[in-house]
Design a protein around this motif. Structure first.
Motif: not given
Lengths: 144, 786
Positions: B687-715
């Motif tokens: 939450r940047p202090p200067g703009t109280p109405t703004l929220l910045v979310i960072t979505v992090t996708a991690t893969n601990a499995s054996e296979g690759d994850v492809t065509h990853f789309i997050c909406q």
């Protein structure tokens, strides 16, 4: 449509002024001085049509007297130029070799002539005989 | 003590005799006092004399309103001589705005029905000059009656009075319309002239009347034909060989109005116009007047092509005429023609350019407009040359038009960029003070875009600046260029200009001169200071001189300069390591962006204020810059987003502190929202202090499995009251076994501080299968939206 008809001498003194559209009295003197200034500053090789604010000025110089006519955009400048000359010829006919003094001392007669030729900013009569007819009758009446 | 009143002649003599303005005023005041006295109790027989004197005095410009009531009295008197002066006085002294004018209505009414032509004429004349709307309405019937009188003297006046009435009271057009057709059959030129004017006025006012009068076109054509042909030749109205040019001109004008946009009428006029055009004798002015009107008519109606060519040729002939008046009207009409018959007018281009050199201001102005309209891609070089020559010698009021015209033409038709830059440079050097404000921005934009010409432009600008530092737009552009491309200037040779050996000291000295000169505008000095600053990274020598200048201006009285100087000073002292990065070359700005001045500031501030969030993409950067746009500008204090800690040293330091300081006072814990077969999704919140109405979310996708994850789309989706901005993800593949995670930034604006709800939708391929997941994020920490 003709907005005004002025006769001003080189020193800036107005000899005749007729406005066909209302202009306040103190604005009139201002207008006349500005108009004569722009006409005086032009030399004889320059053309007789000047643009001034939102009208066009058409002027012609006769000895020390400038006749300036202000028109709006719709008029044919050359026709007005011709009209000024026509007017002077009529005056010439009536006063026999008109001069500035004639105009000064017979201002009312000059007004009558102008009224015969121009009505409400439009040209009404250009034939010399017809213009002068009523004036000649008037003269005869006042003599008798 | 009663002084004998002067006769008009004597008064005039006295006024003439007055040597000074004061003396004249004295004479006139004395006389006016007299006139006033005699109005009050004077002899009615001599009243007209008094009024005549008053009118003379009025013409000279002195107030004469006290004569108004006298006019009324005189008009009411039975004697003609009284009426004459009375009506004249009414015309000169009364008008709609005076209350007294309505009182004349009755007198005019009586006079109009009197039967003595001269009196009726007088009344009509006065009515047409100063009749107000009410008067016109009252007297309309009288005037209509007079239109049918036998005497042409009255009819011609009545017709023109009708014109005036229609102008004042448009509804009266219906009364006067039917009479016109009858009046057209007149032989009397005066009446005819008046009728044509009346019809013209009617047609201009209502399209219905226009249609009605199209029927009379054949009749008009007939009248004009008789006028022009020798059989109808009457000596009565001929002026220098042309029979009644005034009537001809009026008829032509009416034909023009009737034929506009109407095929049929235009066709019936074609022959006649050709005849008039060829037969009129133009050796005298009257003939030229008629010809001019004919040309105007041909241009306006739907005439045959041959006729139009004829018209253009006539105008071309006019242009070569020695009479200035004729040249003037020719230029005016060509200007009207140039839109529709461009190629025909092009043929006369050399003559038009000749007219540029006229000493007469009206002619050269027309020639300038016409030349600018004639510029096209094939003749742009030659024309610009001519126009620049004109720019040097033209009168001041035309300079601005000429300069902007040249710049516009250069923009539209420039054959090469280098030619374009050269042209603008030359215009700026010659008429710098008269160009429009955006010329500077345009030029910097142009130079910035032409990479290959950087060296060339900076050299040209440097030489121009060295010669003359008074033309502000030129100085601004030159300062900007020298700042940006100073290294190219010092480098050495450039093939396109003569070798110019420039020393660093010279450059600095020049910029200092600009700074100190009293002709420089504050904006220009701002440019120069910034340029000096930029040179500190471009030049190889040491920066002592620059530092000195910058610290001196730190106490300048001009607040804008002071702010800049203080900022640059700080840049030298505390943030020297960032100086090179901040003062890098500017990227090319979009057209229509803010002034170059502010761009510099923005790019500097922009680099300082970028949040350390991943890869600020375009929308984010421009949003930031927009914010700064609003808050930046000449006001120096506060208003800089976002001050972190309130430190006593001033807001500027806050800005510079920002990238290093932590972003939030209390970090919000991360949230794990999804897990499936090794693929994990984590949300981190800021939450940047200067703009109280703004929220910045960072979505992090991690893969601990054996296979690759492809065509990853997050909406993502949020409730309606929120605003969501999804930024481009860092990638769409999450490699197996803890490879580089894919991150994506979501910016959410929560103006209503409503509880946050977030729904996520994932689609990806894992182990050969395509997976789709939709879920709502529960247990969002409260700090995200409070």
């Amino acid at each position: 449509m003709i907005k005004f008809f002025l006769m001003v001498n080189k020193q800036g003194q107005t000899r005749l002024s007729k406005y066909y559209e209302h202009v306040d009295i103190h604005k009139r003197t201002l207008l006349e001085t500005e108009v004569i200034k722009s006409c005086l500053s032009r030399s004889s090789e320059q053309c007789s049509f000047v643009e001034y604010k939102d009208f066009k000025l058409i002027y012609r110089q006769y000895a020390a007297l400038f006749i300036v006519v202000g028109v709006n955009d719709t008029e044919n400048e050359m026709a007005i130029y011709e009209f000024i000359h026509n007017f002077v010829e009529v005056l010439d006919d009536y006063f026999s070799r008109v001069s500035e003094l004639d105009i000064m001392f017979n201002l009312d007669k000059v007004h009558i002539i102008l009224d015969e030729m121009l009505l409400n900013g439009c040209i009404v009569e250009t034939n010399r005989a017809r213009i002068l007819a009523p004036l000649l009758i008037l003269d005869k009446m006042s003599e008798s | 003590m009663v002084m004998s009143s002067l006769k008009l002649q004597d008064l005039i003599e006295e006024i003439r005799g007055a040597k000074t303005q004061a003396q004249e005023r004295e004479v006139i005041q004395k006389e006016c006092a007299h006139i006033r006295a005699s109005f009050r109790d004077g002899d009615p027989l001599h009243r007209h004399r008094q009024l005549a004197k008053l009118l003379y005095v009025h013409m000279l410009g002195y107030p004469a309103h006290f004569g108004q009531m006298e006019c009324l009295k005189l008009i009411a008197s039975p004697r003609f001589i009284d009426k004459r002066v009375g009506y004249l006085g009414a015309m000169l002294l009364l008008d709609e705005r005076q209350d007294a004018h309505l009182l004349i209505t009755n007198s005019i009414k009586n006079d109009l029905s009197q039967g003595i032509q001269a009196v009726q004429g007088l009344a009509l004349c006065t009515l047409s000059t100063m009749g107000s709307a009410e008067m016109c309405r009252d007297l309309a019937t009288e005037v209509e009656k007079l239109l049918l009188e036998r005497s042409p003297y009255l009819r011609k006046k009545a017709v023109l009075t009708a014109v005036h009435m229609i102008r004042k009271v448009p509804e009266l057009s219906d009364t006067f319309l039917p009479v016109c057709a009858k009046l057209l059959h007149e032989r009397h030129h005066g009446v005819l002239l008046g009728t044509i004017t009346l019809i013209t006025e009617l047609c201009e006012r209502s399209p219905a009347a226009l249609k009605h009068f199209r029927k009379v076109v054949p009749q008009l054509v007939q009248i004009l034909r008789t006028l022009v042909s020798t059989t109808g030749y009457s000596t009565e109205h001929s002026i220098s060989g042309v029979s009644d040019p005034f009537l001809q001109v009026q008829i032509l004008r009416l034909l023009r109005i009737l034929g506009r946009n109407h095929e049929e009428s235009s066709e019936s006029m074609n022959d006649l116009l050709a005849q008039v055009a060829t037969n009129t004798d133009t050796s005298r002015n009257a003939g030229s007047a008629v010809l001019f009107e004919t040309v105007l008519t041909i241009v306006d109606i739907r005439s045959a092509a041959g006729l139009r060519v004829l018209a253009v040729n006539i105008l071309g002939r006019f242009l070569l005429n020695s009479d200035k008046n004729i040249r003037y009207v020719a230029l005016t009409s060509l200007l009207r023609l140039v839109q529709s018959d461009h190629s025909a007018v092009q043929r006369h281009r050399p003559t038009v350019v000749e007219c540029l050199r006229e000493p007469d201001a009206s002619l050269s102005r027309r020639a300038l407009e016409l030349s600018l309209a004639l510029v096209n891609s094939s003749n742009v070089r030659a024309m610009t040359q001519e126009l620049q020559g004109f720019l040097e010698t033209c009168p001041l009021d035309l300079r601005a038009d000429c300069a902007s015209g040249i710049l516009l033409a250069a923009e539209r038709f420039a054959p090469t960029k280098r030619w374009h830059i050269d042209t603008i440079l030359r215009v700026l050097t010659m008429a710098g003070t008269h160009v429009r404000d955006d010329a500077v921005a345009n030029l910097t934009q142009l130079i910035g875009g032409a990479q290959e010409l950087h060296a060339y432009s900076v050299r040209r600008l440097y030489s121009a600046l060295a010669q003359d530092i008074s033309q502000q737009p030129l100085v601004q552009v030159a300062a900007w260029c020298i700042g940006e491309y100073g290294d190219l200037l010092l480098e050495g040779s450039c093939e396109e200009t003569e070798p110019l050996q420039v020393e660093e000291e010279e450059v600095l000295a020049l910029l200092e001169r600009v700074l100190q000169s009293h002709v420089s505008l504050p904006a220009t000095r701002g440019y120069a200071l910034t340029a000096l600053m930029k040179l500190s990274t471009r030049l190889r020598g040491d920066n002592n001189r620059i530092r000195q200048v910058v610290s001196i201006y730190g106490s300048c009285l001009d607040v804008e300069l002071q702010q800049r100087a203080v900022e640059y000073n700080t840049l030298f002292r505390k943030y020297d390591h960032m100086r090179a990065a901040i003062l890098e070359k500017m990227p090319l700005v979009e057209r229509g962006g803010p002034q170059a001045d502010e761009e510099v500031k923005e790019s500097q501030e922009g680099t300082r204020l970028l949040e350390p969030a991943p890869v600020p993409t375009e929308p984010q950067a421009s949003k930031l810059l927009d914010l700064l746009d609003l808050l930046d500008g000449p006001s120096e204090d506060s208003q800089q987003p976002p001050p972190v800690d309130s430190s006593p040293e001033g807001t500027l330091i806050h800005l510079l502190d920002l990238p290093c300081a932590p972003l939030t006072p209390a970090p919000i814990p991360n949230l794990k929202v999804f897990e499936r077969e090794g693929l994990q999704l984590n949300l981190s919140f800021v939450r940047p202090p200067g703009t109280p109405t703004l929220l910045v979310i960072t979505v992090t996708a991690t893969n601990a499995s054996e296979g690759d994850v492809t065509h990853f789309i997050c909406q993502a989706a949020v409730p309606k009251s929120f605003q969501l901005q999804l930024q481009a993800p860092s990638g769409d593949t999450v490699p197996a076994q803890g490879g580089l995670p894919v991150t994506q930034v979501l910016r959410i604006l929560n103006p209503n501080k409503a509880p946050l709800r977030l729904k996520l939708r994932l689609t990806y391929n894992h182990y050969g299968q395509s997976v789709q997941e939709v879920f709502e994020v529960n247990n969002l920490p409260v700090e995200t939206w409070q």
